[in-house]
Design an enzyme around this catalytic site. Structure first.
Site, PDB file in Angstrom:
ATOM      1  N   THR A 245       0.841  -1.206   0.000  1.00 15.82           N
ATOM      2  CA  THR A 245       0.000   0.000   0.000  1.00 15.82           C
ATOM      3  C   THR A 245       0.874   1.254   0.000  1.00 15.82           C
ATOM      4  O   THR A 245       1.957   1.266   0.591  1.00 15.82           O
ATOM      5  CB  THR A 245      -0.953   0.026   1.216  1.00 15.82           C
ATOM      6  OG1 THR A 245      -1.279   1.379   1.514  1.00 15.82           O
ATOM      7  CG2 THR A 245      -0.364  -0.613   2.435  1.00 15.82           C
TER       8      THR A 245
ATOM      9  N   TYR B 291      -2.303  -1.742  10.573  1.00 15.22           N
ATOM     10  CA  TYR B 291      -2.484  -2.443   9.297  1.00 15.22           C
ATOM     11  C   TYR B 291      -1.351  -2.062   8.336  1.00 15.22           C
ATOM     12  O   TYR B 291      -0.691  -2.930   7.756  1.00 15.22           O
ATOM     13  CB  TYR B 291      -3.851  -2.107   8.682  1.00 15.22           C
ATOM     14  CG  TYR B 291      -3.849  -2.199   7.173  1.00 15.22           C
ATOM     15  CD1 TYR B 291      -3.670  -3.429   6.535  1.00 15.22           C
ATOM     16  CD2 TYR B 291      -3.958  -1.054   6.380  1.00 15.22           C
ATOM     17  CE1 TYR B 291      -3.618  -3.505   5.148  1.00 15.22           C
ATOM     18  CE2 TYR B 291      -3.905  -1.130   4.994  1.00 15.22           C
ATOM     19  CZ  TYR B 291      -3.732  -2.354   4.384  1.00 15.22           C
ATOM     20  OH  TYR B 291      -3.667  -2.440   3.022  1.00 15.22           O
ATOM     21  N   HIS B 292      -1.123  -0.755   8.176  1.00 17.25           N
ATOM     22  CA  HIS B 292      -0.074  -0.332   7.246  1.00 17.25           C
ATOM     23  C   HIS B 292       1.299  -0.829   7.699  1.00 17.25           C
ATOM     24  O   HIS B 292       2.169  -1.125   6.875  1.00 17.25           O
ATOM     25  CB  HIS B 292      -0.072   1.195   7.102  1.00 17.25           C
ATOM     26  CG  HIS B 292      -1.284   1.720   6.367  1.00 17.25           C
ATOM     27  ND1 HIS B 292      -2.357   2.277   7.010  1.00 17.25           N
ATOM     28  CD2 HIS B 292      -1.592   1.737   5.052  1.00 17.25           C
ATOM     29  CE1 HIS B 292      -3.279   2.626   6.120  1.00 17.25           C
ATOM     30  NE2 HIS B 292      -2.847   2.301   4.926  1.00 17.25           N
TER      31      HIS B 292
ATOM     32  N   LYS C  94       2.025  -4.095   6.350  1.00 19.03           N
ATOM     33  CA  LYS C  94       2.409  -4.062   4.937  1.00 19.03           C
ATOM     34  C   LYS C  94       3.899  -3.717   4.794  1.00 19.03           C
ATOM     35  O   LYS C  94       4.592  -4.245   3.917  1.00 19.03           O
ATOM     36  CB  LYS C  94       1.564  -3.050   4.162  1.00 19.03           C
ATOM     37  CG  LYS C  94       0.078  -3.290   4.236  1.00 19.03           C
ATOM     38  CD  LYS C  94      -0.329  -4.676   3.788  1.00 19.03           C
ATOM     39  CE  LYS C  94      -0.985  -4.695   2.449  1.00 19.03           C
ATOM     40  NZ  LYS C  94      -1.517  -6.039   2.102  1.00 19.03           N
TER      41      LYS C  94
ATOM     42  N   SER D 222      -0.841   3.311  10.450  1.00 15.59           N
ATOM     43  CA  SER D 222      -1.723   2.453  11.265  1.00 15.59           C
ATOM     44  C   SER D 222      -1.015   1.119  11.446  1.00 15.59           C
ATOM     45  O   SER D 222      -0.012   0.839  10.765  1.00 15.59           O
ATOM     46  CB  SER D 222      -3.064   2.220  10.553  1.00 15.59           C
ATOM     47  OG  SER D 222      -2.912   1.241   9.539  1.00 15.59           O
TER      48      SER D 222
END
Ligand SMILES: NC(=O)c1ccc[n+]([C@@H]2O[C@H](COP(=O)([O-])OP(=O)(O)OC[C@H]3O[C@@H](n4cnc5c(N)ncnc54)[C@H](O)[C@@H]3O)[C@@H](O)[C@H]2O)c1
Length: 396
Positions: free
Chosen positions: A158, A195-196, A199, A193
């Site tokens: 991302t 989540y990031h 990644k 975040s």
């Protein structure tokens, strides 16, 4: 026929990708454990319309086109589930021909928890995000290492990995000169975040696997995707991809269109100057296909920035408002206190030329395209629940 294995094939991007490759003569296998659907049920999120199960969709696809998409229902955090996809012991939950397709030429890895607010709901959801995403990636890299080093991995990263630095964002790598010496490094990352952050860690795991085991990996730094329709979904409405319009799983353009249709003020967080790169779902498919056709080299981690244009939140809200009002909706924009920790005004200048260089032809978010999105959402207006649109998940 080339074999494409799609991890996360039931998802917003996974299912359209499966149909896209299948329609172009590839052998396609999809794997999913319904993580996303179960999370939607658990959190009572907003789905625009019901979506048949993955097995039902594969059957509909076969009835309508004669093509086969083999389906495996399984949790890819379990090493055996991943390894069976490569060692020939897999059993398909649905297939026209039950015989093992063979090693995949390409794996498209979408199978992750993809929401920033989900990852910051509370400890439990943070932990699920970290363990799920990192285990799936680690299991995949080891399976390819052990069974099929020629397989090209296309992994979805991302743009959020980079954050919003005060310098131009390059495509994955940065040439640095330090004390008179030069080197090439992964572009500095500053995820916004948990989540990031997973990644970023995925990228690091892939870079390790490339350096140690000479794997071939393409890492696509994707921006938020919008849209529903693709060439293949038009074949039958039951083939439409999953569409969320809530804060947890809905992406911003999809949310703003839905909010406009039901008269829910567009939720601009803070000043609304947050700028990001966006792309149409049709372009996700093109980007993955272009990457598949021109794979990374052995021992290469190739990184592309997968966006087609940039917008601030205010610009997106104004676009939705203009188009919504032109269609007879009364669209209001409302700035609310930002639940996230992020810069609301910042420099943003990413490079995104690599995918165009390998043949991708962008679709842009014009007023016409917005009208098309409104048209689809309006058809399901009666299904939209205002009470699930905003949850206000706080970062702090
Ligand atoms: N949609 C976007 O705007 C966007 C933007 C940038 C990056 N991405 C990335 O693209 C990928 C796909 O995103 P999406 O929007 O299609 O998300 P999605 O949640 O719709 O799709 C992911 C799929 O993977 C499945 N999955 C998750 N964990 C699994 C597991 N352990 N075993 C088997 N299946 C599992 C889920 O059930 C889901 O169907 C994700 O990696 C996401 O981080 C998406």
């Amino acid at each position: 026929m080339s074999h494409v294995l799609i991890l996360g094939g039931d998802g917003y991007l996974g299912w359209p990708t499966a149909m896209y490759f299948s329609n172009r003569g590839y052998q396609v296998t999809v794997v999913d454990n319904y993580f996303r659907r179960n999370a939607c049920t658990e959190l009572d999120t907003g789905m625009l319309y019901p979506v048949p199960t993955l097995i039902e969709r594969a059957k509909i696809w076969h009835e309508k086109t004669g093509h086969e998409i083999k389906v495996v229902i399984g949790n890819l955090t379990e090493p055996d589930v991943m390894r069976q996809l490569f060692d020939g012991t897999v059993s398909y939950q649905w297939a026209v021909n039950d015989a093992f397709t063979g090693l995949p030429d390409t794996v498209v890895h979408y199978a992750e928890q993809p929401s920033a607010p989900y990852s910051l709901l509370d400890y439990k959801h943070a932990d699920i995000t970290l363990t799920n995403n990192l285990r799936v990636t680690n299991n995949l890299l080891w399976a390819v290492r052990d069974f099929s080093r020629d397989t090209h991995i296309i992994k979805l990263g991302t743009m959020g990995e980079y954050g919003t630095p005060n310098i131009d964002i390059e495509e994955g790598w940065l040439d640095i000169e330090h004390k008179g010496r030069k080197g090439k490094f992964l572009f500095p990352r500053a995820a916004g975040s948990l989540y990031h952050t997973t990644k970023v860690m995925d990228t690091d795991l892939s870079w390790f696997a490339v350096r140690m085991w000479d794997l071939k990996v393409t890492d696509l730094m994707q921006g938020p995707v919008y849209g529903i329709e693709t060439e293949e979904s038009l074949i039958d409405p039951r083939l439409n991809t999953i569409f969320n319009y809530d804060e947890i799983f809905g992406t911003i353009v999809n949310r703003f269109v839905t909010q406009s249709v039901v008269g829910y003020p567009l939720t601009v967080y803070g000043k609304g100057g947050q700028t990001r790169g966006y792309l149409n779902i049709k372009d996700t498919l093109q980007c993955v296909h272009a990457s598949e056709k021109t794979p990374a080299d052995t021992g290469e981690l190739r990184i592309f920035n997968q966006i087609m244009e940039t917008f601030s939140v205010n610009q997106l809200a104004e676009l939705a408002q203009n188009v919504g009002n032109a269609r007879g909706h009364k669209v209001e924009i409302k700035s609310i206190p930002n639940p996230r920790r992020e810069a609301e005004e910042h420099y943003y200048n990413p490079t995104y030329q690599g995918l165009k260089n390998i043949g991708v032809e962008p679709h842009y978010l014009t007023e016409d395209v917005m009208h098309g999105l409104f048209e689809v959402v309006e058809k399901f207006k009666q299904n939209i629940r205002k009470d699930v649109i905003f949850k206000g998940v706080k970062w702090g």
